[in-house]
Scaffold this motif. Structure first.
Motif, PDB file in Angstrom:
ATOM      1  N   THR A  17       0.846  -1.190   0.000  1.00 33.80           N
ATOM      2  CA  THR A  17       0.000   0.000   0.000  1.00 33.80           C
ATOM      3  C   THR A  17       0.877   1.234   0.000  1.00 33.80           C
ATOM      4  O   THR A  17       1.786   1.358   0.834  1.00 33.80           O
ATOM      5  CB  THR A  17      -0.926   0.011   1.228  1.00 33.80           C
ATOM      6  N   ARG A  21       0.989   5.633  -0.404  1.00 37.84           N
ATOM      7  CA  ARG A  21       0.272   6.917  -0.404  1.00 37.84           C
ATOM      8  C   ARG A  21       1.301   8.037  -0.502  1.00 37.84           C
ATOM      9  O   ARG A  21       2.194   8.170   0.340  1.00 37.84           O
ATOM     10  CB  ARG A  21      -0.566   7.099   0.861  1.00 37.84           C
ATOM     11  N   THR A  38       2.015  12.072  -0.604  1.00 37.76           N
ATOM     12  CA  THR A  38       1.453  13.356  -0.195  1.00 37.76           C
ATOM     13  C   THR A  38       2.349  14.486  -0.689  1.00 37.76           C
ATOM     14  O   THR A  38       3.490  14.265  -1.070  1.00 37.76           O
ATOM     15  CB  THR A  38       1.323  13.417   1.338  1.00 37.76           C
ATOM     16  N   TRP A  78      -4.013   3.462  -9.467  1.00 38.47           N
ATOM     17  CA  TRP A  78      -3.965   4.345  -8.312  1.00 38.47           C
ATOM     18  C   TRP A  78      -4.979   5.475  -8.486  1.00 38.47           C
ATOM     19  O   TRP A  78      -5.447   5.770  -9.593  1.00 38.47           O
ATOM     20  CB  TRP A  78      -2.566   4.923  -8.113  1.00 38.47           C
ATOM     21  N   GLN A 136      -2.759  14.285  -2.747  1.00 32.98           N
ATOM     22  CA  GLN A 136      -2.209  12.966  -2.461  1.00 32.98           C
ATOM     23  C   GLN A 136      -2.639  11.965  -3.523  1.00 32.98           C
ATOM     24  O   GLN A 136      -3.639  12.153  -4.221  1.00 32.98           O
ATOM     25  CB  GLN A 136      -2.631  12.474  -1.072  1.00 32.98           C
ATOM     26  N   ASP A 181      -3.158   7.701  -3.852  1.00 30.95           N
ATOM     27  CA  ASP A 181      -3.305   6.442  -3.129  1.00 30.95           C
ATOM     28  C   ASP A 181      -3.338   5.293  -4.112  1.00 30.95           C
ATOM     29  O   ASP A 181      -3.928   5.403  -5.200  1.00 30.95           O
ATOM     30  CB  ASP A 181      -4.586   6.433  -2.283  1.00 30.95           C
ATOM     31  N   GLU A 230      -2.758   0.651  -4.238  1.00 32.95           N
ATOM     32  CA  GLU A 230      -2.389  -0.643  -3.645  1.00 32.95           C
ATOM     33  C   GLU A 230      -2.206  -1.639  -4.782  1.00 32.95           C
ATOM     34  O   GLU A 230      -3.044  -1.717  -5.689  1.00 32.95           O
ATOM     35  CB  GLU A 230      -3.446  -1.137  -2.663  1.00 32.95           C
TER      36      GLU A 230
END
Length: 462
Positions: free
Chosen positions: A265, A267, A269, A333, A341, A343, A345
């Motif tokens: 995972t 993420r 930012t 994503w 941001q 995100d 996985e």
């Protein structure tokens, strides 16, 4: 170049061929001379605890290990014209489950092996003087100091020894196959079975039986020793990429396995940088991940070739790197420029066809580790704040690269070691109930009306 010299012809004959020079190929390996601080796996030797056993001296033990190491390579020699019948036939039945150490070398309690050695006379009665079995650890390097030296290439260490006969014994043919039981607790600090690219660690049970007339019979059985780390909580890591404001938050499992997928995972930012009327932002174009296996092996030199590495106690350190899994992603994503941001996985896995090895750090110099490398290709965009969907590429791009350590291990199954399955010992029994006062027991007669009423209703049935 002249064709004659001192009246002798130097012309090349027609049957000679001009071979092209050797083409040098770039290898992902390095070599260095290092000093060996400790002998190879010497601390694995433990005193024998069997009844009626006698330990050989160090010189005698080293000589026996050398002889058995040479006997292991006899298969490469041509077979004799006529095979000689051995006095006995040896077999082995293992009763214990596969050996699996749970936990790291410092916390693993080991594993118990047990089995039966079968001895069958080939023809008639036979008298056996000795039947000895060794638990051997064989360390082999693919890049020895001397290419044709077996002592530089392979080292055999005795970890335990069973001496089944305290005196000569007659095995009668009428009794058939006789079985000799054995068992031992293998310590948990031993490295697991490893077959790397430049170094290997093997375990085996080697039986040598010698008859009264001097004939020897050997039996070798491979012993598979594995290690499994118990899974824990997921690992959360943060990577910062200056001079930008980008930060990458990655969540990985604590352990991974050679077979099967595992989730990752991510993420990111700090993607959006807003000003009064405009904003600049980074868009993720491509994500590439790969798993690298790094192997290090120290090749020790024998006493005969110690001068090549600068004296005894030194060896040559070799390293080898290879990829055991990789993939490239261009979708998958979610990008939110308002929050700044990204995100996503994805699933990663090790290519089992590459025959990956589990993590190991042996005292003999063999070390295997794994890392996960993630590369992100991002491109910069410009857009007005009133119309953020009308973005214009600025032409700037960056490649963000980071890596994480991975712990590759076998599956732990139920995760119960052998000492947790045993019944409690005498010391584990809790305290007994308190004693009676003054250590005396009194018996008093009870004469009450309630019990007499119940006794009248009781009848005996036949």
């Amino acid at each position: 170049m002249p064709t004659t010299l001192f009246g002798l012809g130097l012309k090349r004959s027609s049957n000679q061929l001009d071979y092209p020079p050797a083409i040098s190929r770039k290898q992902s390996s390095t070599t260095a001379v290092v000093e060996l601080k400790t002998p190879s796996m010497e601390h694995f030797k433990r005193p024998n605890i069997g009844l009626g056993k006698k330990h050989a001296s160090n010189d005698k033990r080293d000589k026996q290990s050398k002889e058995r190491s040479q006997s292991k390579h006899k298969d490469a020699a041509p077979a004799p014209a006529k095979a000689v019948m051995k006095p006995v036939k040896l077999g082995m039945i293992m009763e214990s489950p596969p050996i699996l150490f749970l936990g790291g070398p410092q916390e693993a309690t080991g594993a118990i092996i047990s089995g039966r050695l079968q001895v069958s006379p080939s023809a008639g009665d036979v008298v056996m003087n000795t039947i000895v079995m060794y638990l051997e650890c064989t360390t082999t390097t693919a890049r020895p100091v001397e290419a044709r030296c077996r002592e530089c290439m392979s080292t055999v260490t005795d970890l335990y020894e069973w001496n089944f006969l305290s005196k000569p014994k007659t095995f009668k043919a009428t009794e058939g196959t006789q079985e000799l039981p054995f068992s031992h607790l293998i310590p948990g600090h031993l490295p697991a079975l490893t077959h790397g690219q430049i170094g290997t660690i093997d375990y085996s049970l080697h039986v040598r039986a010698k008859s009264s007339d001097g004939q020897e019979t050997e039996l070798r059985r491979e012993l598979i020793i594995q290690r499994a780390l118990r899974p824990g909580n997921d690992k959360n890591s943060v990577r910062i990429f200056p001079p930008t404001d980008l930060s990458l938050h990655v969540t990985l499992p604590s352990v991974i396995h050679p077979i099967g997928e595992f989730p990752i995972t991510c993420r990111m930012t700090g993607v959006t940088n807003k000003r009064n009327d405009t904003q600049t932002r980074w868009r993720l174009r491509k994500l590439t991940w790969r798993i690298e296996e790094k192997e290090t092996m120290v090749s020790p030199a024998c006493a005969k070739h110690a001068a090549k590495v600068g004296g005894e106690g030194k060896g040559v350190q070799h390293t080898h790197d290879r990829e055991i899994g990789t993939d490239e992603l261009k979708v998958g994503w979610k990008t939110d420029f308002s929050d700044g941001q990204i995100d996503g996985e994805f699933m990663a896995a090790i290519n089992s066809a590459a025959k990956p090895q589990c993590e190991v750090d042996a005292p003999n110099g063999l070390k295997i580790s794994h890392i996960l490398v993630i590369e992100l290709v991002i491109a910069e965009e410009w857009a007005p704040n009133k119309k953020p969907d009308q973005a214009t590429p600025t032409g700037a791009a960056r490649v963000l690269r980071t890596q994480f350590n991975l712990h590759v291990t076998e599956r732990a199954g139920m995760g119960i070691s052998w000492d947790d399955e045993m019944p409690p010992t005498y010391e584990d029994v809790p305290a007994s109930p308190p004693h009676y006062q003054a250590d005396h027991t009194f018996v008093r007669e009870y004469d009450g009306e309630d019990i007499r009423g119940d006794m009248e209703q009781l009848t005996l049935e036949h």
